[in-house]
Design an enzyme around this catalytic site. Structure first.
Site, PDB file in Angstrom:
ATOM      1  N   GLU A  10      16.877  46.710  74.687  1.00 23.10           N
ATOM      2  CA  GLU A  10      16.926  46.930  73.250  1.00 23.10           C
ATOM      3  C   GLU A  10      15.642  47.650  72.827  1.00 23.10           C
ATOM      4  O   GLU A  10      14.546  47.125  72.989  1.00 23.10           O
ATOM      5  CB  GLU A  10      17.040  45.583  72.533  1.00 23.10           C
ATOM      6  CG  GLU A  10      17.277  45.729  71.048  1.00 23.10           C
ATOM      7  CD  GLU A  10      17.512  44.390  70.379  1.00 23.10           C
ATOM      8  OE1 GLU A  10      16.896  43.395  70.781  1.00 23.10           O
ATOM      9  OE2 GLU A  10      18.316  44.347  69.425  1.00 23.10           O
ATOM     10  N   CYS A  18      19.531  44.567  65.007  1.00 27.00           N
ATOM     11  CA  CYS A  18      19.983  43.960  66.264  1.00 27.00           C
ATOM     12  C   CYS A  18      21.362  44.466  66.662  1.00 27.00           C
ATOM     13  O   CYS A  18      21.684  44.544  67.835  1.00 27.00           O
ATOM     14  CB  CYS A  18      19.967  42.442  66.150  1.00 27.00           C
ATOM     15  SG  CYS A  18      20.662  41.866  64.606  1.00 27.00           S
ATOM     16  N   GLY A  57      14.653  33.514  71.776  1.00 27.62           N
ATOM     17  CA  GLY A  57      15.844  32.669  71.696  1.00 27.62           C
ATOM     18  C   GLY A  57      15.981  31.772  72.915  1.00 27.62           C
ATOM     19  O   GLY A  57      16.319  30.595  72.816  1.00 27.62           O
ATOM     20  N   GLY A  65      16.178  36.734  66.007  1.00 27.69           N
ATOM     21  CA  GLY A  65      15.069  37.464  66.613  1.00 27.69           C
ATOM     22  C   GLY A  65      15.420  37.876  68.031  1.00 27.69           C
ATOM     23  O   GLY A  65      16.586  38.086  68.350  1.00 27.69           O
ATOM     24  N   SER A  66      14.399  37.965  68.861  1.00 27.91           N
ATOM     25  CA  SER A  66      14.610  38.513  70.199  1.00 27.91           C
ATOM     26  C   SER A  66      15.285  37.505  71.127  1.00 27.91           C
ATOM     27  O   SER A  66      15.180  36.294  70.930  1.00 27.91           O
ATOM     28  CB  SER A  66      13.273  38.929  70.802  1.00 27.91           C
ATOM     29  OG  SER A  66      12.524  37.776  71.152  1.00 27.91           O
ATOM     30  N   THR A  67      15.975  38.024  72.139  1.00 27.22           N
ATOM     31  CA  THR A  67      16.607  37.170  73.128  1.00 27.22           C
ATOM     32  C   THR A  67      15.555  36.389  73.909  1.00 27.22           C
ATOM     33  O   THR A  67      15.771  35.237  74.274  1.00 27.22           O
ATOM     34  CB  THR A  67      17.496  38.013  74.060  1.00 27.22           C
ATOM     35  OG1 THR A  67      18.602  38.489  73.289  1.00 27.22           O
ATOM     36  CG2 THR A  67      18.024  37.220  75.235  1.00 27.22           C
ATOM     37  N   GLU A 104      20.735  34.054  66.685  1.00 33.46           N
ATOM     38  CA  GLU A 104      21.266  35.401  66.503  1.00 33.46           C
ATOM     39  C   GLU A 104      20.222  36.330  67.100  1.00 33.46           C
ATOM     40  O   GLU A 104      19.139  36.489  66.533  1.00 33.46           O
ATOM     41  CB  GLU A 104      21.521  35.661  65.017  1.00 33.46           C
ATOM     42  CG  GLU A 104      22.512  36.772  64.783  1.00 33.46           C
ATOM     43  CD  GLU A 104      21.841  38.108  64.679  1.00 33.46           C
ATOM     44  OE1 GLU A 104      21.685  38.764  65.726  1.00 33.46           O
ATOM     45  OE2 GLU A 104      21.459  38.500  63.569  1.00 33.46           O
ATOM     46  N   LYS A 131      10.224  29.939  58.237  1.00 34.53           N
ATOM     47  CA  LYS A 131       9.059  30.743  58.599  1.00 34.53           C
ATOM     48  C   LYS A 131       9.455  32.215  58.642  1.00 34.53           C
ATOM     49  O   LYS A 131      10.217  32.643  59.500  1.00 34.53           O
ATOM     50  CB  LYS A 131       8.485  30.352  59.955  1.00 34.53           C
ATOM     51  CG  LYS A 131       7.113  31.042  60.174  1.00 34.53           C
ATOM     52  CD  LYS A 131       6.686  31.126  61.611  1.00 34.53           C
ATOM     53  CE  LYS A 131       7.210  32.348  62.322  1.00 34.53           C
ATOM     54  NZ  LYS A 131       6.534  33.606  61.976  1.00 34.53           N
TER      55      LYS A 131
END
Lengths: 289, 475
Positions: free
Chosen positions: B386, B289, B238, B233-235, B255, B181
């Protein structure tokens, strides 16, 4: 243990092992441990959430020194643990016989295997980086090197069976690479774990590198799984529902999670228990004049 | 000195964008069950195309197609799988200019970067993992490592095609099939990649592409027919994924975010360091990132370094991403622009000093001028969170130990930079920085052979190199 007709034996108080010291649980709680046949053996400390937190603090404090020690040194220390364990063979045979109801000869074999496993892991200390590291041939004028590094503080839920061999098989691969750990011992058979702590305390293992808690695993494991200063967790000793709860809690700070799996402790352990708690660091530097 | 540049526009005629795109399932483009959505050019706000939205039934179809293809694909000799991947790599090279233009139109990044960095690395990644497909027995994972099955892969919008390559190349090399995706705002190069799979003659169902918002990705990750989840993507997302897969059998690699320190010592080669700082935070508009978003500078050289940095930033060309001279392009979306703006306002409100070079930003599109904050404290949000934009926070240090302490004072651990001429200090620092990638006297270098991934809350697992195979093998 040496009760006989004329002399009453002096029993040992089984305590926790935190930061190289042997405290009782701060909660003042204990629980009765019985043999496989139901005979009272001892009151083990029943560690609390606060004890678990203290153990994490001790493990974190020990991490820079232990991870910064030379691999040669860490290997020597683990080998020393094997030496000390060998010297206490008889004591462990008795404890395993009591805990598991196995004959003394079988218990002796299990102690021998635990000693041999420590020796095996000790040898990995200065080889793991050669096997899992790399010099990567990037398409440009750079030196690019990858090497494994310890993840940090790892919580370990020890398996219920194999009070010595199972325990050694889960903590040795964690610490040999430079991690420090907080182990929740087998709830059913915690006494060999406490005796093993005595071995560690006399084996040049710096205080805090291995911390051992006894008590209720379902009470302690979720606190460790959710603790923000723990970097990884081995759920080997967790039944499915506890493993699910712990893995969910571990997501909060993205701990590395080793899920429970069927393990034959007698078989060649392979390297996966070490690599589960290793990070790969890659360093680049330009080449030029 | 101010240099005037004549416009040097890349032609958008090299790419033909269709008015609408379907999902790519089992080798064919099909309609999606959800309402189609628009993807826009962030530099102009013009709609580029309508894209199908995959609902749960579509995700189900895609996973079923991948499952159906898995048996044959995984049973192919590695050398045959390799040849498909080599073909794909070659077609990417053949269509490089078209892909670069498409990426720039959909993402907003400068054509110089999509042409010189993204697309070449995409081809290189497929070449690299193609070569592993028939050598897995020698990769150090045992004599006959097995693929996992169906891989669910969810990727971000900052390097759309490159992230696709990082996911699909190793997965296919190891014998898995995939459902990928792409990000909602950048689906077009993934759909072009679907055409490339068709051109390469890749068996139907080996690669499936489902487009849609976060909900599509969530449905894919949670699907019971999936054996492996790979996410970049974002934490925050995640963490949700780690919760979703808890207690199951799915293997996961994540990641996630970063807040890298770029550390400059007093003996650093100053001009090179300035280039590295600029590349570290303004490459790809800071939508990286591993961006060097915290500059840690040795106190004695702070004034000199910042003066040189400001001089250099004044020469950056911000604007039309399709202009070959552009250094900093458009912010990818209005939502990301709002996020950057909010954090920058927080930086000012918390007392840091904001500076940007004079630059004219286009009237339409999403833009943010390169920004430097000085006087930043570790407690400021711009030092902790971030930003994912062209915003640099400058902090200072006096000793190497203090530099390490500050660099590691973050829940992230993706990357770090060190600038010094002293070799022993580089190695000392590299040992102590808790980050998956350390760039010494360079920054933001990437290569397919080089493992990439984070410590701590930057995620787990590695992509790239021999290490990257482990994520897609049953080991």
């Amino acid at each position: 243990m040496s009760d006989n007709g004329t002399r009453l034996g002096v029993r040992k108080t089984y305590k926790l092992y935190i930061g190289g010291a042997f405290p009782r649980s701060e909660s003042g709680r204990s629980y009765a441990v019985t043999s496989s046949k139901g005979r009272f053996l001892a009151n083990a400390a029943r560690a609390s959430r606060k004890d678990a937190r203290d153990a994490v603090v001790a493990a974190r404090k020990a991490f820079p020194g232990w991870s910064g020690a030379t691999p040669y040194n860490r290997g020597q220390v683990l080998y020393r643990v094997a030496e000390m364990l060998e010297g206490r063979r008889a004591q462990f045979v008795t404890e395993i016989t009591d805990a598991d109801g196995v004959p003394a000869r079988k218990a002796g074999e299990l102690v021998d295997l635990a000693v041999d496993r420590l020796v095996w892991y000790a040898g990995w200390a200065d080889k793991i980086a050669s096997v899992f590291g790399a010099v990567n041939p990037v398409a440009g004028p750079y030196l690019n090197v990858s090497k494994p590094e310890p993840t940090g503080v790892v919580a370990v839920v020890a398996p219920p069976m194999g009070p010595l061999l199972g325990l050694v098989s889960v903590f040795a691969p964690v610490i040999v690479t430079g991690n420090t750990c907080v182990v929740v011992a087998s709830e059913r058979a915690p006494l060999p774990a406490v005796t093993l702590a005595e071995v560690l305390a006399t084996s040049d293992v710096p205080g805090g590198v291995v911390n051992i808690l006894t008590g209720r695993q379902p009470e302690l494991a979720p606190w460790l799984a959710g603790h923000m200063d723990v970097n990884g967790i081995d759920l080997t000793g967790c039944p499915a529902d506890l493993a699910l709860e712990c893995e969910r809690a571990a997501a909060e700070n993205l701990k590395r999670v080793l899920r429970p799996q069927q393990t034959d402790w007698l078989a060649d352990p392979g390297t996966s228990r070490m690599t589960a708690f290793l990070e790969t660091k890659t360093v680049w530097h330009p080449a030029g004049v | 000195m101010r240099f005037e540049y004549a416009p040097a526009p890349e032609s958008r005629d090299v790419v033909e964008i269709q008015p609408s795109y379907g999902l790519f399932i089992e080798g064919r483009f099909t309609d999606g069950g959800g309402a189609a959505f628009k993807t826009v050019n962030p530099a102009t706000e013009e709609t580029l195309a309508e894209v199908a939205r995959a609902d749960e039934a579509d995700v189900d179809r895609a996973v079923a197609a991948a499952r159906k293809a898995f048996g044959t694909w995984s049973a192919l000799p590695g050398a045959e799988r390799a040849k498909y991947l080599f073909r794909i790599a070659r077609i990417i090279q053949e269509r490089a200019r078209e892909l670069a233009v498409l990426e720039t139109l959909d993402n907003g990044k400068p054509i110089r970067e999509s042409r010189d960095v993204d697309v070449p690395l995409v081809a290189a990644h497929f070449f690299y993992y193609a070569g592993w497909a028939d050598k897995l027995a020698y990769a150090g994972f045992g004599p006959a490592p097995r693929p996992l099955g169906v891989a669910a892969q969810v990727i971000p919008w900052n390097f759309p095609l490159m992230m696709l390559a990082w996911k699909i190349a190793p997965a296919l090399a190891c014998g898995n099939t995939v459902v990928l995706k792409p990000a909602e705002t950048t689906p077009l190069t993934a759909l072009a990649f679907a055409e490339i799979c068709v051109q390469a003659g890749l068996p139907a169902g080996v690669v499936n592409i489902v487009t849609g918002p976060g909900a599509t990705g969530a449905a894919l990750v949670a699907h019971p027919g999936v054996d492996k989840v790979a996410f970049t993507g974002s934490t925050r997302v995640g963490r949700e994924i780690a919760r979703t897969v808890a207690g199951g059998r799915k293997k996961v690699t994540l990641e996630l975010g970063g807040k890298a320190a770029n550390i400059v010592f007093e003996d650093a080669p100053l001009d090179q360091a300035v280039e590295g700082i600029v590349n570290g935070i303004f490459f790809n508009q800071g939508h990286v990132c591993c961006a060097g978003s915290r500059l840690l500078v040795a106190e004695p050289i702070q004034d000199e370094l910042l003066a040189a940095l400001r001089r250099r930033l004044a020469t950056l060309r911000v604007g039309d991403p399709m202009d070959k001279n552009t250094d900093v392009g458009a912010i990818n979306s209005a939502a990301q622009l709002a996020r950057i703006t909010e954090l920058v306002e927080a930086g000012e409100a918390e007392g840091a000093t904001r500076w940007s070079p004079a630059c004219d930003l286009p009237e339409r599109g999403y833009w943010f001028a390169p920004t430097v904050f000085t006087g930043v404290a570790q407690s400021h949000r711009i030092a902790r969170e971030e930003v994912f934009g062209p915003v640099l926070s400058v902090l200072t240090f006096r000793t190497p130990a203090e530099a390490v302490e500050k660099a590691n004072n973050t829940p992230y651990g993706l990357s770090a930079g060190v600038w010094t001429e002293k070799g022993s200090r580089i190695l000392w620092m590299a040992d102590r920085l808790r980050a998956g990638v350390v760039w010494a006297n360079t920054f933001n270098r990437f290569d397919p052979v080089s493992p990439f991934g984070g410590y701590k809350e930057s995620g787990y697992g590695r992509e790239g190199g021999r290490h990257g195979l482990e994520a897609y093998l049953d080991v």
